[in-house]
Design a protein around this motif. Structure first.
Motif, PDB file in Angstrom:
ATOM      1  N   SER A  53      18.600  32.822  40.368  1.00 19.99           N
ATOM      2  CA  SER A  53      19.612  34.088  39.867  1.00 19.99           C
ATOM      3  C   SER A  53      18.637  34.563  38.630  1.00 19.99           C
ATOM      4  O   SER A  53      17.996  33.881  37.967  1.00 19.99           O
ATOM      5  N   ASN A  54      18.582  35.792  38.617  1.00 18.57           N
ATOM      6  CA  ASN A  54      17.874  36.387  37.478  1.00 18.57           C
ATOM      7  C   ASN A  54      18.789  36.815  36.276  1.00 18.57           C
ATOM      8  O   ASN A  54      18.320  37.121  35.352  1.00 18.57           O
ATOM      9  N   ASP A  55      19.927  36.272  36.417  1.00 20.37           N
ATOM     10  CA  ASP A  55      20.941  36.468  35.648  1.00 20.37           C
ATOM     11  C   ASP A  55      22.015  35.210  35.477  1.00 20.37           C
ATOM     12  O   ASP A  55      23.008  35.465  35.742  1.00 20.37           O
ATOM     13  N   GLU A  56      21.408  33.905  35.299  1.00 12.75           N
ATOM     14  CA  GLU A  56      22.138  32.675  35.495  1.00 12.75           C
ATOM     15  C   GLU A  56      23.260  32.436  34.678  1.00 12.75           C
ATOM     16  O   GLU A  56      24.255  31.996  34.875  1.00 12.75           O
ATOM     17  N   GLY A  57      23.135  32.871  33.197  1.00 11.28           N
ATOM     18  CA  GLY A  57      23.971  32.905  32.203  1.00 11.28           C
ATOM     19  C   GLY A  57      24.104  31.352  31.863  1.00 11.28           C
ATOM     20  O   GLY A  57      23.726  30.266  32.407  1.00 11.28           O
TER      21      GLY A  57
ATOM     22  N   THR B 228      15.659  40.641  42.207  1.00 10.23           N
ATOM     23  CA  THR B 228      15.059  39.108  42.906  1.00 10.23           C
ATOM     24  C   THR B 228      16.100  38.276  42.279  1.00 10.23           C
ATOM     25  O   THR B 228      17.082  38.450  41.775  1.00 10.23           O
ATOM     26  N   ASN B 229      15.924  37.052  42.858  1.00 10.59           N
ATOM     27  CA  ASN B 229      16.979  36.006  42.322  1.00 10.59           C
ATOM     28  C   ASN B 229      15.963  34.941  41.672  1.00 10.59           C
ATOM     29  O   ASN B 229      16.236  33.696  42.157  1.00 10.59           O
ATOM     30  N   VAL B 230      15.527  35.412  40.629  1.00  8.14           N
ATOM     31  CA  VAL B 230      14.449  34.374  40.220  1.00  8.14           C
ATOM     32  C   VAL B 230      14.373  34.699  38.457  1.00  8.14           C
ATOM     33  O   VAL B 230      14.831  35.582  37.986  1.00  8.14           O
ATOM     34  N   ALA B 231      14.615  33.415  37.896  1.00  5.53           N
ATOM     35  CA  ALA B 231      14.572  33.400  36.366  1.00  5.53           C
ATOM     36  C   ALA B 231      13.988  32.036  36.044  1.00  5.53           C
ATOM     37  O   ALA B 231      13.836  30.958  36.796  1.00  5.53           O
ATOM     38  N   ALA B 232      13.676  31.842  34.647  1.00  6.65           N
ATOM     39  CA  ALA B 232      12.954  30.435  34.480  1.00  6.65           C
ATOM     40  C   ALA B 232      13.144  30.443  32.926  1.00  6.65           C
ATOM     41  O   ALA B 232      13.561  31.244  32.176  1.00  6.65           O
TER      42      ALA B 232
END
Length: 261
Positions: free
Chosen positions: A198-202, A109-113
């Motif tokens: 992004s699931n790994d935005e950094g 996915t393109n998800v993070a929180a």
């Protein structure tokens, strides 16, 4: 002709409303008591799921990994509790991130929180996310959010900046790759929720630039957590961090009666 169409339409609606699971006399297949509750995954379970998901060739295969038939219909593998209900209250200056490192189900996915807690007069120091845009929403308290714009032409003088005061349930975009920061100008804790595409935005700390000549290892040893700056750390950093931030934190601390030593 139109009357026949109206009769046919009414008949169709009557049939579908009767058959619909949302009909007034229908009952849900589950009750609140039967719905599973969240159970934290162990590091070993997270690693195993990450490996299986990366090897799964299709979405249906990923579903089988995340929701196996023997798991009782649980969505545990795609859930995450940012703050345990039976644990200690989050400390000021803490951010809890839900990404692929803690939620394996985000793979593909393109998800993070994230959920963050900034204490009175606290500063989430300048940083950037190299792989994702952030949309931050204040859910309690007030924050000032700001980010730097890309200079138009050769760098001369101050870098242009945009800012906004964010009160309860007000959000703001922080574009990918742009240096940004948040400051709590009040005497109460502020809490925010952030979503990423992004699931790994950094997160890249602009520590060496922000803290001038102080090396990162010295900074970490002195402050413990260089991600956030609070009034109690201010005296250690006078003459090192930009004066605008010193004035901002210092004036807020005085107004709130918070000591800076």
């Amino acid at each position: 002709m139109s009357s026949l169409l109206s009769i046919a339409l009414m008949a169709f609606l009557a049939v579908t409303s009767t058959a619909s699971p949302l009909a007034a006399n229908s009952k849900p297949s589950t009750t609140a008591a039967s719905v599973p509750t969240y159970t934290p995954l162990t590091p070993a379970e997270i690693k195993a799921l990450q490996t299986e998901l990366l090897l799964a060739p299709s979405y249906k295969d990923k579903e089988k990994v995340l929701f196996p038939p023997n798991n009782g219909g649980s969505a545990n593998n795609v859930s995450f509790q940012f703050v345990p209900s039976n644990g200690p209250a989050p400390q000021d200056g803490s951010v809890i991130v839900g990404s692929v490192d803690s939620i394996p189900g985000l793979i593909g996915t393109n998800v993070a929180a994230a959920i963050g807690f900034i204490g009175p007069c606290g500063l989430n120091v300048p940083h950037l996310h190299p792989r994702g845009n952030e949309f931050l929403t204040v859910v309690s308290g007030t924050l000032i959010g700001a980010f730097l714009l890309e200079p138009d032409g050769p760098f001369v003088g101050d870098v242009p900046q945009v800012a906004m005061t964010l009160s309860n349930y007000t959000g703001m975009l922080f574009p990918q790759g742009h240096t940004h920061w948040q400051f709590n100008p009040t005497c109460e804790q502020a809490v925010f929720s952030a979503a990423f595409d992004s699931n790994d935005e950094g997160r890249f700390q602009v520590a060496q630039t922000f803290f001038s000549s102080m090396p990162d290892n010295v900074l970490t040893a002195s402050l413990g957590n260089p991600t956030f700056l609070g009034p109690k750390q201010l005296d250690q950093l006078r003459g090192i961090i930009p004066s605008a931030f010193v004035v901002m934190v210092d004036s807020c601390a005085k107004a709130c009666g918070i000591k800076t030593a």
